[in-house]
Motif scaffolding. Structure first.
Motif, mmCIF file in Angstrom:
data_model
loop_
_atom_site.group_PDB
_atom_site.id
_atom_site.type_symbol
_atom_site.label_atom_id
_atom_site.label_comp_id
_atom_site.label_asym_id
_atom_site.label_seq_id
_atom_site.Cartn_x
_atom_site.Cartn_y
_atom_site.Cartn_z
ATOM 1 N N GLY A 13 12.507 -12.751 12.158
ATOM 2 C CA GLY A 13 12.268 -12.432 11.530
ATOM 3 C C GLY A 13 12.342 -10.785 10.762
ATOM 4 N N PHE A 14 11.294 -10.175 10.575
ATOM 5 C CA PHE A 14 11.672 -8.719 9.635
ATOM 6 C C PHE A 14 12.195 -7.445 10.509
ATOM 7 C CE2 PHE A 14 9.034 -11.079 6.372
ATOM 8 C CZ PHE A 14 7.972 -11.152 6.695
ATOM 9 N N GLY A 15 13.704 -7.687 10.656
ATOM 10 C CA GLY A 15 14.240 -6.900 10.618
ATOM 11 C C GLY A 15 13.901 -5.444 10.050
ATOM 12 N N GLU A 16 13.674 -5.399 8.581
ATOM 13 C CA GLU A 16 13.928 -4.228 8.566
ATOM 14 C C GLU A 16 12.820 -3.674 8.147
ATOM 15 O OE1 GLU A 16 16.067 -1.739 8.675
ATOM 16 O OE2 GLU A 16 17.330 -2.029 9.585
ATOM 17 N N PRO A 17 11.986 -2.778 7.342
ATOM 18 C CA PRO A 17 10.455 -3.001 6.289
ATOM 19 C C PRO A 17 10.808 -3.143 5.403
ATOM 20 C CG PRO A 17 11.225 -0.611 7.784
ATOM 21 C CD PRO A 17 12.081 -1.328 7.958
ATOM 22 N N TRP A 18 11.957 -3.620 5.077
ATOM 23 C CA TRP A 18 12.704 -4.335 3.079
ATOM 24 C C TRP A 18 12.334 -6.283 3.389
ATOM 25 C CZ3 TRP A 18 16.253 -7.213 1.182
ATOM 26 C CH2 TRP A 18 17.443 -6.926 2.191
ATOM 27 N N HIS A 19 12.891 -6.687 4.878
ATOM 28 C CA HIS A 19 12.533 -7.781 4.965
ATOM 29 C C HIS A 19 11.458 -8.268 4.240
ATOM 30 C CE1 HIS A 19 16.031 -7.632 7.433
ATOM 31 N NE2 HIS A 19 16.476 -7.631 6.365
ATOM 32 N N ALA A 20 10.316 -7.409 4.396
ATOM 33 C CA ALA A 20 9.367 -7.922 4.901
ATOM 34 C C ALA A 20 8.437 -7.693 3.402
ATOM 35 C CB ALA A 20 7.588 -7.252 5.913
ATOM 36 N N ARG A 72 18.840 6.648 -5.364
ATOM 37 C CA ARG A 72 18.556 8.062 -5.575
ATOM 38 C C ARG A 72 17.577 8.107 -4.613
ATOM 39 N NH1 ARG A 72 17.636 10.238 -11.866
ATOM 40 N NH2 ARG A 72 19.358 9.339 -12.735
ATOM 41 N N SER A 73 16.536 7.498 -3.733
ATOM 42 C CA SER A 73 15.654 7.303 -2.855
ATOM 43 C C SER A 73 16.356 7.234 -1.714
ATOM 44 C CB SER A 73 14.735 6.410 -3.209
ATOM 45 O OG SER A 73 14.198 6.631 -4.093
ATOM 46 N N TYR A 74 17.950 6.759 -1.242
ATOM 47 C CA TYR A 74 18.415 5.822 -0.205
ATOM 48 C C TYR A 74 19.410 7.412 0.042
ATOM 49 C CZ TYR A 74 22.961 4.213 1.873
ATOM 50 O OH TYR A 74 23.983 3.715 2.859
ATOM 51 N N PRO A 84 13.172 5.798 7.431
ATOM 52 C CA PRO A 84 12.422 4.678 6.197
ATOM 53 C C PRO A 84 12.445 5.443 4.758
ATOM 54 C CG PRO A 84 10.333 5.683 7.795
ATOM 55 C CD PRO A 84 11.179 6.697 8.229
ATOM 56 N N ILE A 85 13.113 4.608 4.035
ATOM 57 C CA ILE A 85 13.834 5.621 2.698
ATOM 58 C C ILE A 85 12.065 5.367 1.809
ATOM 59 C CG2 ILE A 85 14.742 4.337 0.422
ATOM 60 C CD1 ILE A 85 16.907 3.295 2.538
ATOM 61 N N VAL A 86 11.555 6.366 1.176
ATOM 62 C CA VAL A 86 10.526 6.337 0.093
ATOM 63 C C VAL A 86 10.564 6.462 -0.512
ATOM 64 C CG1 VAL A 86 8.703 8.028 0.131
ATOM 65 C CG2 VAL A 86 9.452 7.569 1.822
ATOM 66 N N HIS A 142 25.783 9.672 6.425
ATOM 67 C CA HIS A 142 25.592 9.029 7.858
ATOM 68 C C HIS A 142 25.391 7.441 6.617
ATOM 69 C CE1 HIS A 142 21.898 10.317 5.107
ATOM 70 N NE2 HIS A 142 21.856 9.278 5.709
ATOM 71 N N HIS A 143 25.491 7.077 7.963
ATOM 72 C CA HIS A 143 25.479 5.070 6.912
ATOM 73 C C HIS A 143 23.832 4.287 7.080
ATOM 74 C CE1 HIS A 143 27.057 1.196 7.243
ATOM 75 N NE2 HIS A 143 25.739 0.429 8.282
ATOM 76 N N HIS A 144 24.112 3.968 6.049
ATOM 77 C CA HIS A 144 22.976 2.711 5.862
ATOM 78 C C HIS A 144 23.238 1.924 5.766
ATOM 79 C CE1 HIS A 144 19.658 6.463 4.920
ATOM 80 N NE2 HIS A 144 20.909 6.780 4.297
ATOM 81 N N HIS A 145 22.333 0.535 5.865
ATOM 82 C CA HIS A 145 23.443 -0.826 5.305
ATOM 83 C C HIS A 145 23.237 -0.368 3.892
ATOM 84 C CE1 HIS A 145 22.775 -1.832 9.812
ATOM 85 N NE2 HIS A 145 21.543 -0.776 9.530
#
Length: 156
Positions: free
Chosen positions: A29-36, A111-113, A121-123, A139-142
């Motif tokens: 499935g889409f576990g993260e918005p970027w997957h979708a 830069r957005s990250y 959510p990252i814009v 802080h931690h991001h994937h």
């Protein structure tokens, strides 16, 4: 289910997709918005004729064989890493985006990250100033190997 049958089931030329459920596909499935987003972008580009579905199947299968799941990632993480890498390969191969455009877009994603507050959510933005490397980020991001662009400009 084999990956080829998943790809066949997702073929954008199919007209019977309503009869398929997620359980029928065997895809994560889409576990993260970027997957979708990367999934949708790939489907839209195939439907627009930027690359054929046969080319997608070949490229994605090659990516899976060349860069299989590692011991430190989930099958979902591996799947979308491979999907994203295959899309970037096709963007380069088809000339839809140049290496320079991909690098510039990747930098804007970085830069957005960095500018995004933890837990939000990252814009994606192209107007952020140069920011330091994420090593000092608090802080931690994937981390993903190479961000996929959200916009594609037509080649002049």
């Amino acid at each position: 289910m084999e990956i080829v049958s998943i790809i066949q089931a997702l073929d954008p030329c199919r007209t019977d997709l309503k009869s398929l459920g997620a359980q029928d596909l065997g895809a994560p499935g889409f576990g993260e918005p970027w997957h979708a987003q990367v999934f949708g972008l790939s489907m839209a580009l195939a439907q627009a004729g930027v690359f054929s579905w046969a080319t997608w199947v070949e490229t994605f299968s090659t990516e899976i064989r060349a860069n299989p799941q590692t011991g430190t990632e989930t099958s979902e993480d591996a799947y979308y890493r491979q999907w994203s890498a295959a899309l970037v390969t096709l963007l380069r191969k088809t000339g839809v985006m140049t290496d320079e455009e991909l690098a510039e877009t990747s930098e804007h994603w970085r830069r957005s990250y960095i500018a995004t507050e933890h837990g939000k959510p990252i814009v994606f933005r192209r107007d952020l100033p140069d920011l330091p490397d994420i090593d000092g980020h608090h802080h931690h991001h994937h981390h993903h190997p190479e961000p996929v662009p959200v916009a594609i400009s037509e080649k002049a």
